[in-house]
Scaffold this motif. Structure first.
Motif, PDB file in Angstrom:
ATOM      1  N   ARG A 408      86.470 -61.146 112.160  1.00 44.00           N
ATOM      2  CA  ARG A 408      85.516 -61.273 110.922  1.00 44.00           C
ATOM      3  C   ARG A 408      85.504 -59.955 110.162  1.00 44.00           C
ATOM      4  N   VAL A 409      85.809 -60.045 108.994  1.00 45.90           N
ATOM      5  CA  VAL A 409      85.651 -59.081 108.315  1.00 45.90           C
ATOM      6  C   VAL A 409      84.714 -59.024 107.159  1.00 45.90           C
ATOM      7  N   TRP A 410      83.768 -57.817 106.882  1.00 44.84           N
ATOM      8  CA  TRP A 410      82.628 -57.743 106.155  1.00 44.84           C
ATOM      9  C   TRP A 410      83.113 -56.649 104.943  1.00 44.84           C
ATOM     10  N   GLN A 411      83.339 -57.172 103.585  1.00 48.17           N
ATOM     11  CA  GLN A 411      83.490 -56.364 102.652  1.00 48.17           C
ATOM     12  C   GLN A 411      82.358 -56.161 101.623  1.00 48.17           C
ATOM     13  N   ILE A 412      82.066 -55.009 101.559  1.00 47.26           N
ATOM     14  CA  ILE A 412      80.823 -54.501 100.886  1.00 47.26           C
ATOM     15  C   ILE A 412      81.130 -53.823  99.735  1.00 47.26           C
ATOM     16  N   ALA A 413      80.746 -53.966  98.217  1.00 48.94           N
ATOM     17  CA  ALA A 413      81.035 -53.469  97.243  1.00 48.94           C
ATOM     18  C   ALA A 413      79.659 -52.975  96.453  1.00 48.94           C
ATOM     19  N   PHE A 414      79.704 -51.896  95.861  1.00 53.01           N
ATOM     20  CA  PHE A 414      78.389 -51.787  94.746  1.00 53.01           C
ATOM     21  C   PHE A 414      79.141 -51.546  93.310  1.00 53.01           C
ATOM     22  N   GLY A 415      78.050 -51.718  92.260  1.00 53.57           N
ATOM     23  CA  GLY A 415      78.354 -51.474  91.038  1.00 53.57           C
ATOM     24  C   GLY A 415      77.264 -51.405  90.166  1.00 53.57           C
ATOM     25  N   SER A 416      77.579 -51.098  88.889  1.00 51.82           N
ATOM     26  CA  SER A 416      76.387 -50.795  87.976  1.00 51.82           C
ATOM     27  C   SER A 416      75.373 -52.015  87.912  1.00 51.82           C
ATOM     28  N   GLY A 417      74.424 -51.889  87.519  1.00 49.80           N
ATOM     29  CA  GLY A 417      73.484 -53.106  87.290  1.00 49.80           C
ATOM     30  C   GLY A 417      72.124 -52.839  87.988  1.00 49.80           C
ATOM     31  N   PHE A 418      71.829 -52.283  89.359  1.00 55.30           N
ATOM     32  CA  PHE A 418      72.801 -51.876  90.297  1.00 55.30           C
ATOM     33  C   PHE A 418      72.823 -53.124  91.097  1.00 55.30           C
ATOM     34  N   LYS A 419      74.022 -53.488  91.513  1.00 53.68           N
ATOM     35  CA  LYS A 419      74.667 -54.500  92.253  1.00 53.68           C
ATOM     36  C   LYS A 419      75.268 -54.092  93.809  1.00 53.68           C
ATOM     37  N   CYS A 420      74.897 -54.987  94.577  1.00 55.79           N
ATOM     38  CA  CYS A 420      75.610 -54.973  95.963  1.00 55.79           C
ATOM     39  C   CYS A 420      76.017 -56.246  96.217  1.00 55.79           C
ATOM     40  N   ASN A 421      77.460 -56.596  96.623  1.00 49.27           N
ATOM     41  CA  ASN A 421      78.096 -57.640  96.606  1.00 49.27           C
ATOM     42  C   ASN A 421      78.750 -57.690  98.202  1.00 49.27           C
ATOM     43  N   SER A 422      78.659 -58.800  98.917  1.00 47.29           N
ATOM     44  CA  SER A 422      79.397 -58.995 100.217  1.00 47.29           C
ATOM     45  C   SER A 422      80.139 -60.075 100.160  1.00 47.29           C
ATOM     46  N   ALA A 423      81.354 -59.826 100.797  1.00 44.89           N
ATOM     47  CA  ALA A 423      82.079 -61.082 101.312  1.00 44.89           C
ATOM     48  C   ALA A 423      82.663 -60.887 102.665  1.00 44.89           C
ATOM     49  N   VAL A 424      82.586 -62.250 103.133  1.00 46.72           N
ATOM     50  CA  VAL A 424      82.875 -62.259 104.575  1.00 46.72           C
ATOM     51  C   VAL A 424      84.117 -63.363 104.816  1.00 46.72           C
ATOM     52  N   TRP A 425      85.174 -62.601 105.595  1.00 48.42           N
ATOM     53  CA  TRP A 425      86.291 -63.417 105.645  1.00 48.42           C
ATOM     54  C   TRP A 425      86.659 -63.662 107.337  1.00 48.42           C
ATOM     55  N   LYS A 426      87.233 -64.593 107.561  1.00 49.96           N
ATOM     56  CA  LYS A 426      87.827 -64.809 108.954  1.00 49.96           C
ATOM     57  C   LYS A 426      89.149 -64.940 109.128  1.00 49.96           C
ATOM     58  N   CYS A 427      90.002 -64.142 109.803  1.00 50.19           N
ATOM     59  CA  CYS A 427      91.208 -64.161 110.052  1.00 50.19           C
ATOM     60  C   CYS A 427      91.914 -65.411 110.772  1.00 50.19           C
ATOM     61  N   LEU A 428      92.759 -66.027 110.258  1.00 51.75           N
ATOM     62  CA  LEU A 428      93.485 -67.205 110.615  1.00 51.75           C
ATOM     63  C   LEU A 428      94.494 -67.102 111.673  1.00 51.75           C
ATOM     64  N   GLY A 429      95.029 -65.844 111.794  1.00 52.04           N
ATOM     65  CA  GLY A 429      95.955 -65.436 112.765  1.00 52.04           C
ATOM     66  C   GLY A 429      96.417 -64.070 112.826  1.00 52.04           C
ATOM     67  N   ASP A 430      97.081 -63.668 113.864  1.00 51.78           N
ATOM     68  CA  ASP A 430      97.273 -62.182 113.969  1.00 51.78           C
ATOM     69  C   ASP A 430      97.969 -61.769 112.769  1.00 51.78           C
ATOM     70  N   VAL A 431      97.784 -60.722 111.979  1.00 46.63           N
ATOM     71  CA  VAL A 431      98.370 -60.190 111.066  1.00 46.63           C
ATOM     72  C   VAL A 431      99.431 -59.136 111.351  1.00 46.63           C
ATOM     73  N   LYS A 432     100.641 -59.455 111.350  1.00 45.33           N
ATOM     74  CA  LYS A 432     101.580 -58.267 111.555  1.00 45.33           C
ATOM     75  C   LYS A 432     101.690 -57.307 110.372  1.00 45.33           C
ATOM     76  N   PRO A 433     101.720 -55.951 110.871  1.00 49.74           N
ATOM     77  CA  PRO A 433     102.061 -54.767 109.918  1.00 49.74           C
ATOM     78  C   PRO A 433     103.071 -55.226 108.877  1.00 49.74           C
ATOM     79  N   ASP A 434     102.954 -55.021 107.555  1.00 49.48           N
ATOM     80  CA  ASP A 434     103.642 -55.479 106.523  1.00 49.48           C
ATOM     81  C   ASP A 434     104.054 -53.780 106.012  1.00 49.48           C
ATOM     82  N   ILE A 435     105.490 -53.875 105.944  1.00 48.05           N
ATOM     83  CA  ILE A 435     106.214 -52.648 105.510  1.00 48.05           C
ATOM     84  C   ILE A 435     105.904 -52.564 103.868  1.00 48.05           C
TER      85      ILE A 435
END
Length: 454
Positions: A408-435
């Protein structure tokens, strides 16, 4: 059939039961109510997938080493006080010598013109989108929804129209451009895409996040406005999302939650990041000295909404109990329990707005060094790339081969306003390194010890 239709059928049924109607009519209404109930009970939830994403890697010729950055400002028409401020912030920035700025700003004297800003936007957006479409083997005409975001630069035609024209997308594509939303606009774009994909099922959405520097370089001497010159660098990303069921097998992630918080009702938060002109009528973005504290306040409010959605029951229970104990008995001797977010997430992508912001979040959330490593390395390698920074961080995690199925990944971003936004993702399979990522040439040399390199 919409919910209000079901309610209307129920109202009709009640009216019919109170009047003299034939059993045949009553049976038809009952049948309709039953079918509607069955439909809503079996209605399938729309899942939102992230098929893939791509981050722009600036050409080496756009590189601005710290020594060159200081020399560039010294020979520019800036007062010595402003040059000294640049040098001081530059030394503490946490940047490497690999960050990039447009060539129009690297030359002496600097040239600020619409032509250069358009060239910069086209280079970043078109490169990111082209590489993403090639990687996913998606025809541009298959894109149903297009969302671009750039906080300051908003030309006519807008950026989304520029992308449509470049890649010859369909005439009925639903295109949007978000401006003035600050560094958290990337997650706002994901939120908009999620809502649109749920309404327009079986669709593809393309998000392009960037920020241009060519027209926004501050040439005055006010320290709060000079900060933007020291923090922001070239960057951008392209993200492909889908609500098509058959895309699950090839998607990298599934979107689980979006939580958005804004403190614009508070004057101090509202003016924390503010576009204005100085006493010499030079335009710039003013950044308040209290930005770290304001980030902390809005993050707490965001966590209050996000916590119940992601934290284990034990962490929530300890948090609630600590609040009760703190308010009723021991305000001075104890502090409120900080939930262990490592129990909810394996990876963290904290907006690389600046070294101080990352360190403050690390301390307040009691994160480990490896949790903030992607943010620190993204800041070191690329600088603050505004709304695209969280994607450089996710790309770093993938390039290091750390993303596994179920993570599970938590993305946190801040912005003018002032804002704080979060997005939560779940990985669906092993991610191979991409060249073929923005980290392709340098990932082997990371992580680095920033304290030793600055």
């Amino acid at each position: 059939m919409e919910p209000y239709t079901l309610y209307s059928l129920l109202e009709v049924l009640i009216q019919l039961m109170n009047t003299n109607v034939s059993s045949k009519h009553l049976f038809v209404v009952l049948l309709l109510v039953g079918l509607a109930t069955f439909y809503f009970a079996r209605r399938r939830k729309v899942h939102i997938y992230l098929i893939d994403f791509n981050c722009f890697c600036p050409p080496s010729s756009y590189r601005i080493p710290k020594a060159m950055f200081e020399e560039n400002n010294f020979f520019d028409e800036m007062e010595q006080e402003a040059v000294d401020f640049h040098s001081k912030i530059n030394a503490k920035s946490g940047f490497s010598d690999e960050t990039a700025i447009p060539q129009s700003l690297a030359q002496i004297p600097k040239v600020k013109a619409l032509t250069f800003a358009l060239e910069e936007a086209e280079l970043i957006m078109f490169s990111a989108v082209k590489d993403l479409l090639q990687k996913t083997k998606i025809n541009p005409k298959a894109i149903d929804i297009l969302i671009t975001n750039s906080s300051i630069f908003c030309p006519t035609p807008c950026l989304s129209t520029m992308v449509v024209n470049k890649f010859k997308m369909r005439s009925n594509i639903k295109s949007f451009h978000l401006s003035g939303m600050g560094c958290s606009a990337g997650i706002i774009a994901v939120s908009l895409a999620k809502d649109l994909l749920r309404v327009h099922r079986n669709s593809l959405a393309l998000i392009v996040s960037t920020e241009t520097l060519s027209l926004n370089w501050y040439t005055g001497k006010v320290p709060s406005m000079l900060l933007t010159n020291c923090l922001f660098r070239m960057g951008g990303s392209a993200i492909l999302m889908s609500s098509r069921v058959h895309d699950k097998h090839k998607a990298k992630y599934e979107l689980k939650h979006i939580v958005r918080t804004i403190n614009a009702y508070d004057d101090q938060s509202y003016a924390c990041v503010y576009q204005d002109v100085d006493s010499d009528n030079k335009e710039g973005i003013s950044i308040s000295k209290n930005i770290v504290n304001i980030c902390g306040d809005v993050l707490k409010k965001n966590i209050v909404s996000l916590g119940p959605l992601v934290l284990p029951w034990r962490e929530q229970f300890l948090y609630v109990i600590s609040i009760i104990y703190y308010k009723l008995w021991s305000r001075r001797s104890t502090s409120i329990y900080t939930p262990k977010f490592n129990k909810a997430f394996e990876h963290f992508c904290i907006h690389s707005g600046g070294r101080a912001v990352i360190q403050a979040i690390e301390k307040n959330l009691k994160l480990r060094k490896q949790d903030v490593e992607p943010s620190q390395m993204a800041l070191y390698r690329f600088g603050n790339t505004s709304s695209s920074s969280i994607w450089y961080e996710l790309s770093y995690i993938e390039a290091k081969g750390r993303m596994k199925c179920g993570d599970r990944v938590w993305q946190i971003a801040f912005g003018s306003g002032f804002k704080c936004n979060s997005a939560v993702w779940k990985c669906l399979g092993d991610v191979k390194p991409d060249i073929y990522t923005a980290w392709r040439d340098t990932i082997h040399s990371y992580p680095v010890n920033i304290l030793e390199t600055n």
